[in-house]
Design a protein around this motif. Structure first.
Motif, PDB file in Angstrom:
ATOM      1  N   ARG A 232     -29.752   8.762 -18.167  1.00  0.00           N
ATOM      2  CA  ARG A 232     -30.207   8.539 -16.789  1.00  0.00           C
ATOM      3  C   ARG A 232     -29.538   7.299 -16.191  1.00  0.00           C
ATOM      4  O   ARG A 232     -29.137   7.300 -15.010  1.00  0.00           O
ATOM      5  CB  ARG A 232     -31.730   8.386 -16.756  1.00  0.00           C
ATOM      6  N   ALA A 233     -29.388   6.245 -16.997  1.00  0.00           N
ATOM      7  CA  ALA A 233     -28.711   5.040 -16.512  1.00  0.00           C
ATOM      8  C   ALA A 233     -27.250   5.336 -16.175  1.00  0.00           C
ATOM      9  O   ALA A 233     -26.722   4.865 -15.156  1.00  0.00           O
ATOM     10  CB  ALA A 233     -28.807   3.934 -17.566  1.00  0.00           C
ATOM     11  N   MET A 234     -26.588   6.125 -17.027  1.00  0.00           N
ATOM     12  CA  MET A 234     -25.192   6.453 -16.767  1.00  0.00           C
ATOM     13  C   MET A 234     -25.047   7.349 -15.540  1.00  0.00           C
ATOM     14  O   MET A 234     -24.068   7.237 -14.790  1.00  0.00           O
ATOM     15  CB  MET A 234     -24.577   7.135 -17.990  1.00  0.00           C
ATOM     16  N   ALA A 235     -26.006   8.240 -15.329  1.00  0.00           N
ATOM     17  CA  ALA A 235     -25.946   9.111 -14.154  1.00  0.00           C
ATOM     18  C   ALA A 235     -25.974   8.287 -12.862  1.00  0.00           C
ATOM     19  O   ALA A 235     -25.305   8.639 -11.876  1.00  0.00           O
ATOM     20  CB  ALA A 235     -27.101  10.103 -14.174  1.00  0.00           C
ATOM     21  N   GLU A 236     -26.724   7.188 -12.862  1.00  0.00           N
ATOM     22  CA  GLU A 236     -26.741   6.307 -11.688  1.00  0.00           C
ATOM     23  C   GLU A 236     -25.362   5.685 -11.458  1.00  0.00           C
ATOM     24  O   GLU A 236     -24.890   5.594 -10.316  1.00  0.00           O
ATOM     25  CB  GLU A 236     -27.785   5.215 -11.884  1.00  0.00           C
ATOM     26  N   LEU A 237     -24.708   5.280 -12.543  1.00  0.00           N
ATOM     27  CA  LEU A 237     -23.360   4.729 -12.419  1.00  0.00           C
ATOM     28  C   LEU A 237     -22.395   5.790 -11.914  1.00  0.00           C
ATOM     29  O   LEU A 237     -21.537   5.517 -11.069  1.00  0.00           O
ATOM     30  CB  LEU A 237     -22.901   4.188 -13.775  1.00  0.00           C
ATOM     31  N   TRP A 238     -22.530   7.020 -12.426  1.00  0.00           N
ATOM     32  CA  TRP A 238     -21.668   8.119 -11.981  1.00  0.00           C
ATOM     33  C   TRP A 238     -21.832   8.342 -10.472  1.00  0.00           C
ATOM     34  O   TRP A 238     -20.854   8.540  -9.757  1.00  0.00           O
ATOM     35  CB  TRP A 238     -22.022   9.393 -12.741  1.00  0.00           C
TER      36      TRP A 238
END
Length: 416
Positions: A232-238
């Protein structure tokens, strides 16, 4: 290693480090003494990486005892936390060339506040994180008990036994792995390192957390849950970077040691599972954790993890330029979306080190310009450690800090 060979011009490191903080200053002489005794019975900390001819087996080789160069042991001071951070990052980026120097080195730091820190750096293919803990515990045991045999007969083997299955059977299993890889990623993954940028050194943030008691420790300590939170944290960065919403591809290391046993020290005793999930499906963490748990269960049931482990043995006979052909989706230069590992609990044999209590310890491996970002977990002395490593120029420090904060919030942890 094949991924590393593609970034020679960038000076990419293939180092891994273990950082151990103690409640008192450490001395370097005991480490030198225990290393010297250890080399009398086991040469691998002073070996060199060799391949006799292009199709020969990539292997560690060592000459007679008198010709072995012991790993370096340095002792320095760090007056501030920032100075200690700079020293550790220097160890991470000071790439070890295993063809010309020992694949292991030590840095003893007199840190701020009277504490001592040991930084153990190694060329990652020499051993995995648990192997590094094994080696450090073994060296400490040699120093503490001068009458104990240095060969580890009463403790743990240095290397794993050969696979007793015949070559034909192992070849059949390895071919299953290749067939599996061919179907794994119909759409190649993307990563923060996919853009054409100038890659700088590897940097990292490390923080320690404790549980606030509001979440189930058993649930949150499972790999699928932590990966879901990180996803979920990486999806925000994406989304911030407007990267395509193609499924994440994340390699998950699976320790092949028997549960609760130290197992062999040298060699990466790991197999790999490949987690896949699209960024758009990361908002519901419990649902994603269930999906990732089922993926892992299916991989175990279908023998995919065993097949991957056997296939990795055959890669020793492939030139570096051909190793990545086992990952067909990586032909465009993108192998994984981000790096992730959970080393779990620090070795109970290392509650004390060279006469001082260990107050915390964590692992950080270098990451490559692609994917350019990795997050690594472990537990030590009742604390949860998170290290976010990134390549400067590929990821910004503010982005790494936001990933750290998102993990902390998602896990329900409080800063220690």
């Amino acid at each position: 290693m094949a991924m590393h060979s593609g970034w020679k011009r960038a000076g990419a490191s293939n180092n891994a480090i273990l950082v151990v903080h103690c409640d008192g200053p450490l001395r370097s002489d005991p480490i030198r003494r225990s290393l010297d005794r250890f080399l009398d019975v086991c040469p691998w900390p002073a070996a060199r990486l060799r391949r006799p001819f292009p199709w020969g087996k990539l292997h560690w080789a060592a000459g007679p005892r008198g010709a072995l160069t012991p790993p370096a042991v340095r002792h320095v001071d760090a007056a501030t936390a920032d100075a200690l951070q700079a020293l550790v990052e220097g160890e991470l980026n000071g790439a070890i060339d295993p063809r010309r120097e020992p694949p292991l080195r030590f840095l003893v730091v007199d840190g701020p506040g009277g504490g001592g820190t040991l930084v153990m750096t190694w060329f990652h293919p020499l051993m995995d994180p648990h192997g590094a803990e094994n080696l450090l515990a073994h060296l400490a045991h040699i120093e503490e008990d001068h009458d104990a045999p240095a060969d580890g007969r009463s403790w743990a083997p240095f290397a794993s036994a050969r696979d007793p299955r015949p070559l034909r059977e192992r070849g059949r299993i390895a071919r299953r792995s290749l067939a599996y890889m061919d179907t794994l990623a119909p759409v190649p993954p993307v990563s923060p390192g996919g853009a054409r940028v100038t890659a700088g050194p590897v940097r990292f943030l490390h923080e320690s957390f404790s549980e606030d008691g509001s979440a189930s420790a058993r649930t949150t300590r499972e790999m699928p849950w932590r990966l879901a939170v990180l996803g979920r944290a990486m999806a925000e960065l994406w989304r911030e970077r407007a990267l395509p919403d193609v499924p994440f591809m994340v390699p998950i290391s699976v320790d092949l040691r028997a549960r609760g046993e130290p197992g062999p020290t040298f060699g990466n005793l790991l197999a790999f599972h490949f987690a896949r999930f699209p960024p758009a499906e990361t908002a519901d963490v419990p649902a994603l954790a269930r999906r990732l748990r089922l993926q892992l269960a299916d991989a175990v049931r279908d023998g995919q993890i065993e097949a991957n482990a056997v296939a990795m043995e055959f890669l020793h006979y492939r030139p570096l330029s051909m190793m990545l052909r086992a990952l067909p989706w990586s032909r465009g230069g993108e192998a994984f979306s981000f790096n992730y590992a959970d080393v779990a609990d620090f070795s109970p044999k290392l509650e004390a080190l060279l006469g001082h209590r260990v107050v915390n310890a964590y692992h950080v491996p270098a990451v490559l310009p692609r994917p350019g970002l990795g997050v690594f977990f472990n537990r030590c002395a009742g604390l949860h450690n998170v290290a976010v490593a990134w390549v400067d120029g590929v990821v910004r420090e503010q982005e790494a800090a936001r990933v750290m904060d998102a993990v902390r919030e998602g896990m329900g942890w409080i800063r220690s």
